[in-house]
Write an enzyme that holds these catalytic residues in place. Structure first.
Site, mmCIF file in Angstrom:
data_model
loop_
_atom_site.group_PDB
_atom_site.id
_atom_site.type_symbol
_atom_site.label_atom_id
_atom_site.label_comp_id
_atom_site.label_asym_id
_atom_site.label_seq_id
_atom_site.Cartn_x
_atom_site.Cartn_y
_atom_site.Cartn_z
ATOM 1 N N ALA A 45 0.833 -1.201 0.000
ATOM 2 C CA ALA A 45 0.000 0.000 0.000
ATOM 3 C C ALA A 45 0.872 1.257 0.000
ATOM 4 C CB ALA A 45 -0.914 0.001 1.216
ATOM 5 N N GLU A 46 1.996 1.187 0.691
ATOM 6 C CA GLU A 46 2.895 2.331 0.757
ATOM 7 C C GLU A 46 3.534 2.538 -0.627
ATOM 8 O OE1 GLU A 46 3.234 4.380 3.098
ATOM 9 O OE2 GLU A 46 5.077 5.449 2.641
ATOM 10 N N TYR A 47 3.897 1.423 -1.258
ATOM 11 C CA TYR A 47 4.460 1.499 -2.615
ATOM 12 C C TYR A 47 3.440 2.158 -3.551
ATOM 13 C CZ TYR A 47 6.420 0.163 -7.109
ATOM 14 O OH TYR A 47 6.919 0.213 -8.371
ATOM 15 N N ASP A 48 2.194 1.660 -3.462
ATOM 16 C CA ASP A 48 1.142 2.210 -4.331
ATOM 17 C C ASP A 48 0.986 3.707 -4.118
ATOM 18 O OD1 ASP A 48 0.573 -0.211 -5.449
ATOM 19 O OD2 ASP A 48 -1.137 -0.651 -4.162
ATOM 20 N N LEU A 96 -1.273 -4.047 -14.646
ATOM 21 C CA LEU A 96 -2.669 -3.611 -14.649
ATOM 22 C C LEU A 96 -2.792 -2.291 -13.912
ATOM 23 C CD1 LEU A 96 -4.384 -6.975 -13.643
ATOM 24 C CD2 LEU A 96 -4.659 -5.816 -15.827
ATOM 25 N N ARG A 127 8.273 -12.459 -15.280
ATOM 26 C CA ARG A 127 7.945 -11.271 -16.053
ATOM 27 C C ARG A 127 9.163 -10.372 -16.271
ATOM 28 N NH1 ARG A 127 3.299 -7.054 -14.293
ATOM 29 N NH2 ARG A 127 4.593 -6.858 -12.448
ATOM 30 N N GLU A 162 -0.237 -17.146 -12.872
ATOM 31 C CA GLU A 162 0.382 -16.740 -11.617
ATOM 32 C C GLU A 162 0.829 -17.979 -10.848
ATOM 33 O OE1 GLU A 162 0.316 -13.427 -11.309
ATOM 34 O OE2 GLU A 162 0.564 -12.924 -9.181
ATOM 35 N N LYS A 180 -11.874 -7.967 -16.758
ATOM 36 C CA LYS A 180 -11.341 -7.885 -18.120
ATOM 37 C C LYS A 180 -12.511 -7.850 -19.094
ATOM 38 C CE LYS A 180 -7.555 -10.847 -16.645
ATOM 39 N NZ LYS A 180 -6.971 -12.197 -16.671
ATOM 40 N N LYS A 209 -8.494 -3.297 -6.145
ATOM 41 C CA LYS A 209 -7.760 -3.802 -4.980
ATOM 42 C C LYS A 209 -8.650 -3.849 -3.731
ATOM 43 C CE LYS A 209 -3.451 -4.264 -5.491
ATOM 44 N NZ LYS A 209 -2.419 -3.329 -5.610
ATOM 45 N N CYS A 227 0.834 -2.725 39.986
ATOM 46 C CA CYS A 227 0.711 -2.871 41.438
ATOM 47 C C CYS A 227 2.065 -2.941 42.139
ATOM 48 C CB CYS A 227 -0.116 -4.101 41.779
ATOM 49 S SG CYS A 227 0.712 -5.654 41.398
HETATM 50 S S1 IVH Z 1 -4.191 -10.251 -16.223
HETATM 51 C C1 IVH Z 1 -2.187 -7.292 -19.274
HETATM 52 N N1 IVH Z 1 -5.321 -11.683 -14.346
HETATM 53 O O1 IVH Z 1 -1.392 -9.031 -11.423
HETATM 54 C C2 IVH Z 1 -2.550 -7.718 -17.917
HETATM 55 N N2 IVH Z 1 -3.254 -10.653 -13.854
HETATM 56 O O2 IVH Z 1 -0.337 -6.008 -12.509
HETATM 57 C C3 IVH Z 1 -2.343 -9.133 -17.681
HETATM 58 N N3 IVH Z 1 -2.405 -11.135 -11.605
HETATM 59 O O3 IVH Z 1 1.698 -9.488 -11.890
HETATM 60 C C4 IVH Z 1 -2.616 -9.542 -16.297
HETATM 61 N N4 IVH Z 1 -4.068 -12.398 -10.964
HETATM 62 O O4 IVH Z 1 0.523 -11.611 -12.704
HETATM 63 C C5 IVH Z 1 -4.268 -10.918 -14.676
HETATM 64 N N5 IVH Z 1 -6.440 -13.003 -12.797
HETATM 65 C C6 IVH Z 1 -5.389 -12.236 -13.126
HETATM 66 C C7 IVH Z 1 -4.323 -12.003 -12.225
HETATM 67 C C8 IVH Z 1 -3.278 -11.186 -12.637
HETATM 68 C C9 IVH Z 1 -2.906 -11.868 -10.622
HETATM 69 C C10 IVH Z 1 -1.135 -10.385 -11.530
HETATM 70 C C11 IVH Z 1 -0.271 -10.479 -12.742
HETATM 71 C C12 IVH Z 1 0.569 -9.241 -12.659
HETATM 72 C C13 IVH Z 1 -0.326 -8.299 -11.912
HETATM 73 C C14 IVH Z 1 -0.866 -7.229 -12.826
#
Ligand code: IVH
Length: 677
Positions: free
Chosen positions: A40-43, A89, A142, A179, A296, A320, A417
């Site tokens: 959260a701090e990073y965000d 994302l 990644r 993942e 999505k 989030k 005490c």
């Molecule tokens: S879609 C183009 N679906 O979240 C976007 N990502 O910042 C493709 N993550 O590290 C990602 N669960 O590995 C997608 N159901 C999910 C996910 C997911 C976790 C992770 C992903 C990435 C981060 C996205």
């Protein structure tokens, strides 16, 4: 407005400071698997930089962390160039953010309603798996989004990653994305083993997963409980692919990959938000960590139309959950004395919103833990609160420790005490030896005595207990039954009416049940389940008080330590006196009822059932609740104790989460019934 005004020098400075900070945190997170600050701090830092950059585009540096994904590729592994960049994302932190996202999508597509595929956002490590002619060729992390690390040797050891795909319609070459994560249970066991053998524990399951994937020796990874869910396809050639994301997930399953069973199609922002609430309610019941939900756009044609910006697609967003970890400062470390004299260091924190509530205290459990975590006054700490768990300090941000930050030692005497402090051999717990002489112990004992599951004396709150003990009006629980309205009304902030109500509540508590009475006595280690067990086994207080350690141990679930504790409690003269005084004051129960009827442990609790339970019908569930004294009602209100949620729950679930009512899934419900039985 962007670009109209020039950034002030301090804004230029701040942007560069933020870039440096984020780069450093990226390195700790992605390359060293040892984050220094909560997500959260990073965000927050990230969003601050984004805001500055969008106000003053001239501040955008080509190497800005807002333009790239993740960390750099470190040595030790071969590089893998991703056929298609692995993007990130964008995040939504509120309902409004989701409404805005959906509006942007609709506007760009020129449609009224968009169908989204909603999925849990797994908190693990992104992975790319390249299959050629159905066989796993390369697995890569990644990395920086363009180039990742070759971790094939480790990924091959993960049972849920098929080495060979099966079924029909396989493209000749296909890149599956997903993942890799570590289930919570496996993580806890791994850390337990690490602690036993003196190795360093991992901060959380995600870091454990990342650290395991980045082992050079696959034998180590093979011993780590890793799993994988696939959530999409990267590049593919030599075959036909579905035209919708949901169909892709289906296809991946047919080929033998695991996908998230929670994935579902939803309609519009409304559908997204309902999905979010449902999953949030189930968050703690899932066997792995998720940090939000991903929506999505389901149709690939629409996805293509929407395209990408900088580092993320326009067709998806991560919504989030409230962060379970935040930073705060330790303002003081107090020592609390509990009901049994156990002394607990408690950190007083600068209030911080974490895990959905404001936290200003965190227990450090005991002095050994305080020393191990090396928490000092003035420290910046990561505070964690997950589910209903008590807030805890995870770690200290050493880089932010002020000079001369004071350590807190075990006090020589009880701070309340002044009695001697004792520590039994081989035990970590440090205790005040004052017993009921110690006002802190007395107060805790009274609070416990009056609590809902004990004698249930409403109106006897913490403040009143303080006043009663500090004024000397009440020393033991039995003294409560001698209070009269005149003396009570004389207390500060106590009107005639509240005094009368309290007297009434105390009076009503005279008629109780044996399990409640036993629980109220505060026998060490005896909780309400054990109290019920003892009441059922012995049937009367006199029989229980006269029982030998052997007889006590003969009761299932009562071990030698507890048996010794119970026997010692009833041998103690002060305790015998308090019990005698209580009975003299008219506290009593119907002993014949104890064995015949059980103790109605769910009395006063109300349940609402929604969805279908796999293992029992609704009538059956209702009958079981009622047999334990509980009530089943049709609609959720703030007075509902639990909502039991089966498959396909209705709107009651959303209402329960909105009102903060505890939600039980089938397993949780069965566990609750079991506990009471
Ligand atoms: S879609 C183009 N679906 O979240 C976007 N990502 O910042 C493709 N993550 O590290 C990602 N669960 O590995 C997608 N159901 C999910 C996910 C997911 C976790 C992770 C992903 C990435 C981060 C996205």
């Amino acid at each position: 407005m962007a670009g109209k005004s020039k950034p002030k020098p301090e804004q230029v400075g701040r942007a560069s400071e933020l870039r440096e900070l984020l780069a450093r945190h990226n390195r700790h997170y992605y390359e060293l698997d040892e984050p220094l600050i909560p997500d959260a701090e990073y965000d927050r830092l990230f969003r601050e930089l984004l805001a500055l950059e969008s106000e003053f585009p001239e501040l955008v540096a080509s190497d800005s962390p807002t333009r790239r994904v993740g960390g750099a590729v470190s040595g030790g592994f071969a590089e893998v160039v991703h056929g298609m960049p692995m993007l990130s994302l964008d995040n939504a932190f509120s309902d409004q953010d989701v409404l805005d996202f959906d509006r942007r999508v609709r506007e760009r597509l020129g449609t009224d309603v968009v169908v989204y595929c909603a999925e849990p956002k797994l908190d693990g490590v992104a992975i790319s798996l390249v299959y050629e002619n159905g066989r796993l060729l390369v697995a890569a992390t990644r990395g920086d989004g363009a180039i990742g690390e070759d971790v094939t040797h480790n990924v091959r050891t993960i049972a849920s990653v098929p080495l060979e795909l099966r079924g029909s319609g396989l493209p000749r070459r296909i890149e599956v994305r997903g993942e890799v994560y570590m289930p919570r249970q496996g993580f806890l066991e791994l850390n337990r083993r690490a602690q036993k053998s003196g190795e360093k524990a991992f901060v959380n399951p995600r870091n454990a997963a990342a650290g395991s994937l980045r082992q050079l020796d696959p034998a180590i990874a093979a011993r780590r409980p890793l799993e994988m869910y696939a959530y999409g396809i990267g590049q593919a050639s030599g075959g036909e692919l579905p035209d919708r994301h949901s169909a892709t997930l289906q296809r991946l399953r047919e080929w033998g990959l695991r996908t998230s069973p929670e994935a579902a199609l939803v309609s519009g922002a409304e559908g997204c938000l309902v999905y979010y609430r449902v999953l949030e309610a189930r968050r703690d019941a899932l066997p792995f960590d998720i940090d939000g939900v991903v929506y999505k756009v389901d149709d690939y044609g629409c996805q293509q139309q929407l395209g990408f910006v900088a580092r993320a697609p326009r067709w998806a967003i991560a919504h989030k959950f409230p962060a379970e970890e935040q930073l705060s400062q330790v303002e003081a470390i107090d020592v609390q004395v509990g009901r049994t004299g156990a002394m607990t260091p408690v950190a007083r924190l600068t209030p911080v919103f974490v895990g959905g509530v404001t936290v200003s205290n965190a227990t450090l459990h005991n002095f050994a833990e305080l020393k191990r975590k090396d928490v000092r006054i003035g420290d910046t700490v990561t505070v964690r609160r997950a589910g209903d768990v008590i807030p805890e300090i995870v770690s200290v941000v050493l880089a932010r420790r002020p000079p001369g930050a004071a350590e807190v030692a075990v006090p020589a005497v009880c701070p309340v005490c002044g009695s001697e402090v004792v520590q039994a051999e081989g035990q970590v717990i440090v205790r005040c030896s004052g017993g009921l002489v110690c006002p802190a112990q007395r107060k805790q004992a009274l609070r416990h005595f009056a609590s809902r599951r004990a004698m249930d004396i409403s109106g006897l709150g913490d403040q009143l207990v303080e006043q009663l003990v500090d004024s000397g009006m009440v020393k033991t629980a039995a003294d409560l039954y001698c209070l009269d309205q005149m003396h009570l009304s004389a207390l500060e902030r106590m009107g005639d009416r509240s005094a009368a109500r309290l007297i009434q509540a105390i009076d009503a508590s005279r008629k109780t049940t044996l399990p409640r009475f036993l629980y109220a006595l505060g026998i060490p280690e005896v909780g309400d389940a054990t109290s019920r067990l003892l009441a059922r086994e012995f049937g009367s207080l006199d029989k229980l008080a006269a029982a030998s350690e052997e007889e006590l141990q003969a009761v299932p679930d009562i071990g030698p330590v507890m048996a010794a504790g119970i026997a010692a409690f009833f041998r103690q003269r002060d305790n015998q006196q308090v019990i005698a005084d209580l009975r003299k004051a008219g506290v009593g129960w119907d002993e014949s009822a104890e064995t015949a009827r059980g103790s109605q442990p769910l009395r006063g609790r109300s349940f609402v059932l929604t969805g279908t339970l796999a293992g029992m019908s609704r009538d059956e569930a209702k009958a079981r609740i009622e047999s334990l004294g509980g009530k089943v009602t049709g609609s959720v209100s703030s007075r509902t104790s639990y909502v039991v949620c089966g498959e396909d729950p209705g709107s009651k679930l959303a209402r329960a989460t909105a009102l903060g009512v505890q939600v039980l899934d089938e397993q949780g419900f069965l566990a609750l019934l079991e506990q009471q039985a």
